[in-house]
Design a protein around this motif. Structure first.
Motif, PDB file in Angstrom:
ATOM      1  N   GLY A  12       0.817  -1.214   0.000  1.00  0.00           N
ATOM      2  CA  GLY A  12       0.000   0.000   0.000  1.00  0.00           C
ATOM      3  C   GLY A  12       0.847   1.258   0.000  1.00  0.00           C
ATOM      4  N   MET A  13       1.961   1.246   0.733  1.00  0.00           N
ATOM      5  CA  MET A  13       2.860   2.404   0.750  1.00  0.00           C
ATOM      6  C   MET A  13       3.462   2.642  -0.627  1.00  0.00           C
ATOM      7  SD  MET A  13       4.720   1.693   4.427  1.00  0.00           S
ATOM      8  CE  MET A  13       5.881   3.030   4.231  1.00  0.00           C
ATOM      9  N   LEU A  14       3.846   1.562  -1.319  1.00  0.00           N
ATOM     10  CA  LEU A  14       4.408   1.702  -2.666  1.00  0.00           C
ATOM     11  C   LEU A  14       3.363   2.244  -3.638  1.00  0.00           C
ATOM     12  CD1 LEU A  14       6.495  -1.592  -2.905  1.00  0.00           C
ATOM     13  CD2 LEU A  14       7.358   0.726  -2.604  1.00  0.00           C
ATOM     14  N   LEU A  15       2.130   1.776  -3.509  1.00  0.00           N
ATOM     15  CA  LEU A  15       1.062   2.289  -4.378  1.00  0.00           C
ATOM     16  C   LEU A  15       0.813   3.773  -4.119  1.00  0.00           C
ATOM     17  CD1 LEU A  15      -1.490  -0.680  -4.173  1.00  0.00           C
ATOM     18  CD2 LEU A  15      -0.076  -0.050  -6.134  1.00  0.00           C
ATOM     19  N   GLY A  16       0.973   4.187  -2.851  1.00  0.00           N
ATOM     20  CA  GLY A  16       0.774   5.596  -2.521  1.00  0.00           C
ATOM     21  C   GLY A  16       1.844   6.504  -3.101  1.00  0.00           C
ATOM     22  N   LEU A  17       2.989   5.941  -3.504  1.00  0.00           N
ATOM     23  CA  LEU A  17       4.080   6.740  -4.067  1.00  0.00           C
ATOM     24  C   LEU A  17       3.945   6.942  -5.575  1.00  0.00           C
ATOM     25  CD1 LEU A  17       7.137   5.240  -2.128  1.00  0.00           C
ATOM     26  CD2 LEU A  17       5.762   7.245  -1.559  1.00  0.00           C
ATOM     27  N   ARG A  28       6.939   8.632 -11.056  1.00  0.00           N
ATOM     28  CA  ARG A  28       7.325   7.390 -10.393  1.00  0.00           C
ATOM     29  C   ARG A  28       6.234   6.344 -10.569  1.00  0.00           C
ATOM     30  NH1 ARG A  28       8.809   9.540  -4.434  1.00  0.00           N
ATOM     31  NH2 ARG A  28       6.587  10.013  -4.540  1.00  0.00           N
ATOM     32  N   TYR A  29       6.609   5.195 -11.104  1.00  0.00           N
ATOM     33  CA  TYR A  29       5.711   4.038 -11.230  1.00  0.00           C
ATOM     34  C   TYR A  29       4.456   4.338 -12.051  1.00  0.00           C
ATOM     35  CZ  TYR A  29       8.520   2.842  -7.126  1.00  0.00           C
ATOM     36  OH  TYR A  29       9.551   2.624  -6.250  1.00  0.00           O
ATOM     37  N   THR A  30       4.539   5.246 -12.992  1.00  0.00           N
ATOM     38  CA  THR A  30       3.373   5.565 -13.808  1.00  0.00           C
ATOM     39  C   THR A  30       3.293   4.707 -15.065  1.00  0.00           C
ATOM     40  OG1 THR A  30       4.569   7.313 -14.980  1.00  0.00           O
ATOM     41  CG2 THR A  30       3.343   7.948 -12.993  1.00  0.00           C
ATOM     42  N   PHE A  31       4.416   4.088 -15.465  1.00  0.00           N
ATOM     43  CA  PHE A  31       4.477   3.217 -16.646  1.00  0.00           C
ATOM     44  C   PHE A  31       4.008   3.934 -17.917  1.00  0.00           C
ATOM     45  CE2 PHE A  31       3.581   0.604 -12.904  1.00  0.00           C
ATOM     46  CZ  PHE A  31       4.717  -0.187 -12.874  1.00  0.00           C
ATOM     47  N   LEU A  36      -2.078   8.226 -14.396  1.00  0.00           N
ATOM     48  CA  LEU A  36      -1.448   7.891 -13.115  1.00  0.00           C
ATOM     49  C   LEU A  36      -0.490   8.970 -12.623  1.00  0.00           C
ATOM     50  CD1 LEU A  36      -0.641   4.076 -13.527  1.00  0.00           C
ATOM     51  CD2 LEU A  36      -2.487   5.124 -12.220  1.00  0.00           C
ATOM     52  N   THR A  37      -0.371  10.068 -13.365  1.00  0.00           N
ATOM     53  CA  THR A  37       0.550  11.125 -12.930  1.00  0.00           C
ATOM     54  C   THR A  37       0.085  11.779 -11.632  1.00  0.00           C
ATOM     55  OG1 THR A  37      -0.630  12.651 -14.401  1.00  0.00           O
ATOM     56  CG2 THR A  37       1.405  11.636 -15.238  1.00  0.00           C
ATOM     57  N   ASP A  38      -1.221  11.760 -11.370  1.00  0.00           N
ATOM     58  CA  ASP A  38      -1.753  12.281 -10.106  1.00  0.00           C
ATOM     59  C   ASP A  38      -1.902  11.196  -9.061  1.00  0.00           C
ATOM     60  OD1 ASP A  38      -1.905  14.887 -10.998  1.00  0.00           O
ATOM     61  OD2 ASP A  38      -3.925  14.633 -11.807  1.00  0.00           O
ATOM     62  N   GLY A  39      -1.414  10.004  -9.366  1.00  0.00           N
ATOM     63  CA  GLY A  39      -1.525   8.898  -8.428  1.00  0.00           C
ATOM     64  C   GLY A  39      -2.820   8.126  -8.604  1.00  0.00           C
ATOM     65  N   LEU A 272      -3.377  -2.581   3.537  1.00  0.00           N
ATOM     66  CA  LEU A 272      -3.006  -1.967   2.259  1.00  0.00           C
ATOM     67  C   LEU A 272      -3.561  -0.550   2.185  1.00  0.00           C
ATOM     68  CD1 LEU A 272      -2.962  -3.681  -1.197  1.00  0.00           C
ATOM     69  CD2 LEU A 272      -3.924  -1.404  -0.973  1.00  0.00           C
ATOM     70  N   LEU A 273      -4.803  -0.388   2.604  1.00  0.00           N
ATOM     71  CA  LEU A 273      -5.420   0.940   2.578  1.00  0.00           C
ATOM     72  C   LEU A 273      -4.727   1.881   3.551  1.00  0.00           C
ATOM     73  CD1 LEU A 273      -7.858   2.446   1.261  1.00  0.00           C
ATOM     74  CD2 LEU A 273      -9.143   1.872   3.302  1.00  0.00           C
ATOM     75  N   MET A 274      -4.364   1.387   4.731  1.00  0.00           N
ATOM     76  CA  MET A 274      -3.671   2.217   5.710  1.00  0.00           C
ATOM     77  C   MET A 274      -2.292   2.626   5.199  1.00  0.00           C
ATOM     78  SD  MET A 274      -4.783   0.093   9.124  1.00  0.00           S
ATOM     79  CE  MET A 274      -3.909   1.166  10.256  1.00  0.00           C
ATOM     80  N   GLY A 275      -1.588   1.690   4.549  1.00  0.00           N
ATOM     81  CA  GLY A 275      -0.290   2.027   3.973  1.00  0.00           C
ATOM     82  C   GLY A 275      -0.417   3.039   2.848  1.00  0.00           C
ATOM     83  N   PHE A 276      -1.484   2.918   2.054  1.00  0.00           N
ATOM     84  CA  PHE A 276      -1.716   3.846   0.948  1.00  0.00           C
ATOM     85  C   PHE A 276      -1.947   5.269   1.463  1.00  0.00           C
ATOM     86  CE2 PHE A 276      -4.567   5.954  -2.107  1.00  0.00           C
ATOM     87  CZ  PHE A 276      -3.841   5.802  -3.268  1.00  0.00           C
ATOM     88  N   ILE A 277      -2.625   5.385   2.608  1.00  0.00           N
ATOM     89  CA  ILE A 277      -2.899   6.703   3.195  1.00  0.00           C
ATOM     90  C   ILE A 277      -1.650   7.269   3.863  1.00  0.00           C
ATOM     91  CG2 ILE A 277      -4.188   7.917   4.992  1.00  0.00           C
ATOM     92  CD1 ILE A 277      -5.893   7.355   2.606  1.00  0.00           C
ATOM     93  N   LEU A 278      -0.968   6.441   4.659  1.00  0.00           N
ATOM     94  CA  LEU A 278       0.139   6.941   5.480  1.00  0.00           C
ATOM     95  C   LEU A 278       1.462   7.022   4.724  1.00  0.00           C
ATOM     96  CD1 LEU A 278      -0.559   5.032   8.827  1.00  0.00           C
ATOM     97  CD2 LEU A 278      -1.128   7.388   8.250  1.00  0.00           C
TER      98      LEU A 278
END
Length: 335
Positions: A12-17, A28-31, A36-39, A272-278
């Motif tokens: 989740g943290m990686l997805l948040g980046l 980053r990680y937009t492929f 995905l440029t805004d996440g 996963l959701l908590m990691g995505f937020i934090l």
């Protein structure tokens, strides 16, 4: 599984980046995908993990409503019921209030803990599992208390203690409100509105549940094959209404499959959701601290507040890990 929870949280943290780095402007990680440029959309992620994945799970298991509804009988408690449930309610409220402050499924832990306590202190433990009112009153009180106190770490520290609080934090951020130490002073109206909503919500639960319980039971007669298309439709409407982007709908569908796979292999989707937020908040504040200290990591142990928080985090981590290590050691020595 603590290891699985950490693995899902890191994911989740990686997805948040994903998206454009605020400091360097690097993608980053937009492929190469412009959307995905805004996440990743928080709403699409949450709807996919908790809404669409549950529909996929139920359909895959072919769980259907049987249409058989058992009469609910008497709803209001008798004087004897009130007497038997008074102690469990007080104990459950205390247990739930403490567990609600802990990160990770505080409500679920409080419920099981309260049930165990009531069974231990009961004069007739054999009645548990056969309709003992203490086995219902205690855990339900603990669950309700944990739901209220879980707002404390969110509104004071900006730390969601469970998946529901992570959804609340995401909803606030969508509206430009950052929960944290300054939340009460910056948003006093919203803060007291949340407090008032707890009182109003509990009163409305009494009004809706007791007189109308017969109506809610009748909903079980509706076959699930008629419900899930409606659920998916409302999910898609909610996702599209946030940014008017059809790409978010496909993103939610993808995370629906990911959420289904996580549950199938016993991975909880809430971390996963908590990691995505934090995750983005952790990165932003870590880089800010590094800039202020000129790249010195020692700043985290030189400042008293930071050192105290790190020690508290280590103690909580040890409390979580040690029972698992002890159980494994006992199992090995038994073999």
């Amino acid at each position: 599984s603590l290891l699985k929870a950490f693995a899902v949280m890191v994911l989740g943290m990686l997805l948040g980046l994903m998206g454009v780095d605020v400091n360097s402007g690097t993608e980053r990680y937009t492929f190469g995908i412009i959307q995905l440029t805004d996440g990743i959309s928080f709403v699409a992620l949450a709807m996919g993990l908790f809404g669409i994945s549950e529909i996929i799970r139920v359909v895959s298991l072919r769980e259907q409503s049987t249409g058989n509804v058992i009469p609910h009988g008497r709803v209001l408690l008798s004087r004897d019921d009130l007497r038997q449930s008074a102690g469990p309610v007080l104990r459950g409220t205390l247990i739930g209030s403490l567990f609600g402050l802990l990160p990770g499924g505080g409500g679920a832990l409080a419920t099981f803990c309260s049930y165990t306590v009531e069974k231990k202190v009961s004069a007739n433990p054999e009645q548990f599992g056969h309709g003992a009112i203490a086995g219902v009153a205690g855990p339900e009180s603990a669950n309700n208390a944990a739901a209220q106190t879980s707002f404390i770490p969110l509104l004071t520290l900006g730390l969601p203690s469970n998946g529901t609080m992570a959804l609340m934090a995401g909803a606030m951020m969508i509206h430009g409100i950052t929960p944290g130490p300054q939340f009460i002073t910056d948003q006093p109206t919203l803060f007291w509105s949340v407090i008032a909503s707890m009182w109003i919500g509990n009163i409305m639960l009494l009004a809706l549940n007791l007189p109308l319980v017969g109506v809610w039971v009748q909903l079980l007669r509706i076959p699930y094959r008629l419900l899930y298309p409606v659920i998916i439709m409302f999910c898609c409407i909610g996702i599209y209404s946030v940014a008017s982007s059809s790409f978010d709908i496909f993103t939610a569908a993808l995370f629906g499959l990911i959420g289904f796979a996580l549950v199938a292999y016993d991975y909880e989707p809430a971390p996963l959701l908590m990691g995505f937020i934090l995750g983005p908040l952790m990165e932003e504040n870590l880089r800010r601290a590094m800039m202020m200290s000129r790249g010195r990591y020692a700043v985290f142990i030189e400042e008293p507040i930071s050192l105290c928080l790190l020690l508290m985090a280590l103690v909580l981590l040890a409390i979580t890990v040690l029972p698992s290590i002890k159980t494994k050691r006992e199992h090995i020595f038994t073999e």
